[in-house]
Write a protein that holds these residues in place. Structure first.
Motif, PDB file in Angstrom:
ATOM      1  N   GLY A  15      -1.883   3.854   8.055  1.00 29.60           N
ATOM      2  CA  GLY A  15      -2.862   4.923   8.009  1.00 29.60           C
ATOM      3  C   GLY A  15      -2.263   6.198   8.529  1.00 29.60           C
ATOM      4  N   ARG A  16      -3.032   7.226   8.438  1.00 26.54           N
ATOM      5  CA  ARG A  16      -2.582   8.511   8.956  1.00 26.54           C
ATOM      6  C   ARG A  16      -2.643   8.510  10.476  1.00 26.54           C
ATOM      7  NH1 ARG A  16      -6.402  12.207   5.636  1.00 26.54           N
ATOM      8  NH2 ARG A  16      -6.919  12.645   7.773  1.00 26.54           N
ATOM      9  N   PRO A  17      -1.777   9.301  11.119  1.00 23.81           N
ATOM     10  CA  PRO A  17      -1.807   9.394  12.583  1.00 23.81           C
ATOM     11  C   PRO A  17      -3.144   9.956  13.072  1.00 23.81           C
ATOM     12  CG  PRO A  17       0.176  10.398  11.695  1.00 23.81           C
ATOM     13  CD  PRO A  17      -0.715  10.092  10.528  1.00 23.81           C
ATOM     14  N   TYR A  18      -3.574   9.462  14.216  1.00 25.89           N
ATOM     15  CA  TYR A  18      -4.793   9.991  14.814  1.00 25.89           C
ATOM     16  C   TYR A  18      -4.804   9.715  16.303  1.00 25.89           C
ATOM     17  CZ  TYR A  18      -6.702   5.218  14.819  1.00 25.89           C
ATOM     18  OH  TYR A  18      -6.907   3.878  15.033  1.00 25.89           O
ATOM     19  N   THR A  19      -5.687  10.424  16.992  1.00 23.17           N
ATOM     20  CA  THR A  19      -5.905  10.227  18.421  1.00 23.17           C
ATOM     21  C   THR A  19      -7.349   9.804  18.605  1.00 23.17           C
ATOM     22  OG1 THR A  19      -4.256  11.881  19.006  1.00 23.17           O
ATOM     23  CG2 THR A  19      -5.885  11.350  20.685  1.00 23.17           C
ATOM     24  N   HIS A  20      -7.566   8.763  19.401  1.00 24.27           N
ATOM     25  CA  HIS A  20      -8.916   8.253  19.654  1.00 24.27           C
ATOM     26  C   HIS A  20      -9.287   8.556  21.107  1.00 24.27           C
ATOM     27  CE1 HIS A  20     -12.360   5.548  19.336  1.00 24.27           C
ATOM     28  NE2 HIS A  20     -12.025   5.136  20.541  1.00 24.27           N
ATOM     29  N   LEU A  21     -10.449   9.148  21.292  1.00 21.52           N
ATOM     30  CA  LEU A  21     -10.952   9.477  22.622  1.00 21.52           C
ATOM     31  C   LEU A  21     -12.274   8.757  22.823  1.00 21.52           C
ATOM     32  CD1 LEU A  21     -10.962  11.264  25.229  1.00 21.52           C
ATOM     33  CD2 LEU A  21     -12.249  12.927  23.886  1.00 21.52           C
ATOM     34  N   SER A  22     -12.410   8.071  23.946  1.00 24.64           N
ATOM     35  CA  SER A  22     -13.681   7.422  24.265  1.00 24.64           C
ATOM     36  C   SER A  22     -14.058   7.765  25.696  1.00 24.64           C
ATOM     37  CB  SER A  22     -13.585   5.905  24.099  1.00 24.64           C
ATOM     38  OG  SER A  22     -12.655   5.363  25.007  1.00 24.64           O
ATOM     39  N   MET A  23     -15.352   7.759  25.941  1.00 23.53           N
ATOM     40  CA  MET A  23     -15.852   8.044  27.289  1.00 23.53           C
ATOM     41  C   MET A  23     -17.042   7.140  27.542  1.00 23.53           C
ATOM     42  SD  MET A  23     -16.984  11.663  28.839  1.00 23.53           S
ATOM     43  CE  MET A  23     -17.681  11.836  30.437  1.00 23.53           C
ATOM     44  N   SER A  24     -17.042   6.507  28.690  1.00 21.16           N
ATOM     45  CA  SER A  24     -18.196   5.686  29.061  1.00 21.16           C
ATOM     46  C   SER A  24     -18.720   6.151  30.411  1.00 21.16           C
ATOM     47  CB  SER A  24     -17.828   4.203  29.105  1.00 21.16           C
ATOM     48  OG  SER A  24     -16.842   3.963  30.075  1.00 21.16           O
ATOM     49  N   ILE A  25     -20.031   6.248  30.455  1.00 22.17           N
ATOM     50  CA  ILE A  25     -20.694   6.650  31.689  1.00 22.17           C
ATOM     51  C   ILE A  25     -21.741   5.587  31.985  1.00 22.17           C
ATOM     52  CG2 ILE A  25     -22.069   8.417  32.844  1.00 22.17           C
ATOM     53  CD1 ILE A  25     -20.884  10.454  30.860  1.00 22.17           C
ATOM     54  N   ASP A  26     -21.521   4.822  33.039  1.00 24.45           N
ATOM     55  CA  ASP A  26     -22.441   3.769  33.435  1.00 24.45           C
ATOM     56  C   ASP A  26     -23.091   4.138  34.766  1.00 24.45           C
ATOM     57  OD1 ASP A  26     -21.852   2.044  31.232  1.00 24.45           O
ATOM     58  OD2 ASP A  26     -19.968   1.515  32.226  1.00 24.45           O
ATOM     59  N   PRO A  27     -24.382   3.851  34.917  1.00 25.93           N
ATOM     60  CA  PRO A  27     -25.067   4.156  36.175  1.00 25.93           C
ATOM     61  C   PRO A  27     -24.328   3.533  37.370  1.00 25.93           C
ATOM     62  CG  PRO A  27     -26.632   3.426  34.519  1.00 25.93           C
ATOM     63  CD  PRO A  27     -25.259   3.198  33.951  1.00 25.93           C
ATOM     64  N   GLY A  28     -24.134   4.322  38.389  1.00 28.81           N
ATOM     65  CA  GLY A  28     -23.503   3.829  39.610  1.00 28.81           C
ATOM     66  C   GLY A  28     -21.993   3.702  39.526  1.00 28.81           C
ATOM     67  N   GLN A  29     -21.393   4.070  38.405  1.00 29.96           N
ATOM     68  CA  GLN A  29     -19.940   3.964  38.224  1.00 29.96           C
ATOM     69  C   GLN A  29     -19.354   5.343  37.948  1.00 29.96           C
ATOM     70  OE1 GLN A  29     -18.241   0.976  38.416  1.00 29.96           O
ATOM     71  NE2 GLN A  29     -20.216   0.092  39.004  1.00 29.96           N
ATOM     72  N   ARG A  30     -18.072   5.481  38.218  1.00 28.60           N
ATOM     73  CA  ARG A  30     -17.385   6.719  37.855  1.00 28.60           C
ATOM     74  C   ARG A  30     -17.196   6.748  36.342  1.00 28.60           C
ATOM     75  NH1 ARG A  30     -12.349   7.491  41.842  1.00 28.60           N
ATOM     76  NH2 ARG A  30     -11.820   8.852  40.129  1.00 28.60           N
ATOM     77  N   PRO A  31     -17.304   7.905  35.712  1.00 25.74           N
ATOM     78  CA  PRO A  31     -17.046   7.985  34.269  1.00 25.74           C
ATOM     79  C   PRO A  31     -15.622   7.531  33.958  1.00 25.74           C
ATOM     80  CG  PRO A  31     -18.038  10.010  35.062  1.00 25.74           C
ATOM     81  CD  PRO A  31     -17.692   9.201  36.270  1.00 25.74           C
ATOM     82  N   ARG A  32     -15.446   6.952  32.786  1.00 28.90           N
ATOM     83  CA  ARG A  32     -14.128   6.477  32.358  1.00 28.90           C
ATOM     84  C   ARG A  32     -13.803   7.086  31.004  1.00 28.90           C
ATOM     85  NH1 ARG A  32     -10.062   3.328  33.228  1.00 28.90           N
ATOM     86  NH2 ARG A  32      -9.188   1.994  31.636  1.00 28.90           N
TER      87      ARG A  32
END
Length: 100
Positions: free
Chosen positions: A3-20
């Protein structure tokens, strides 16, 4: 799988946890570089057209023993990645030469 090159960005925000935040480069890194700032702080940068990831010392402060440990882990992981890429590339080249 190709496939073509790409960059994947994900973010998770859970109650009581630091964002990742997760950033995955899929063959789109255009440059990797390391430098030392005038302040004496080293840093490592992986760049693509879509994102940059910078790694530096803890709290942007002086180099700690933990920073040295992380730098060694990065070095060893990069050496393993290089060896795996070289091996797989050689195997694919041999396979395509055999098919020709």
């Amino acid at each position: 799988m190709t496939g073509r090159p790409y960059t994947h960005l994900s973010m998770s925000i859970d109650p009581g946890q630091r964002p990742r935040i997760g950033i995955s480069f899929y063959a789109s890194i255009t440059r990797a570089r390391a430098r030392v700032l005038e302040s004496g702080r080293p840093y490592l940068v992986l760049e693509s057209d879509e994102a940059d990831v910078t790694v530096s010392t803890t709290g942007a402060g002086p180099v700690t023993a933990e920073d040295l440990d992380i730098a060694r882990q990065i070095f060893n992981a990069a050496a393993r990645y290089l060896a795996d890429c070289e091996r797989i590339h050689a195997e694919l080249s041999q396979a395509s030469d055999s098919a020709a």
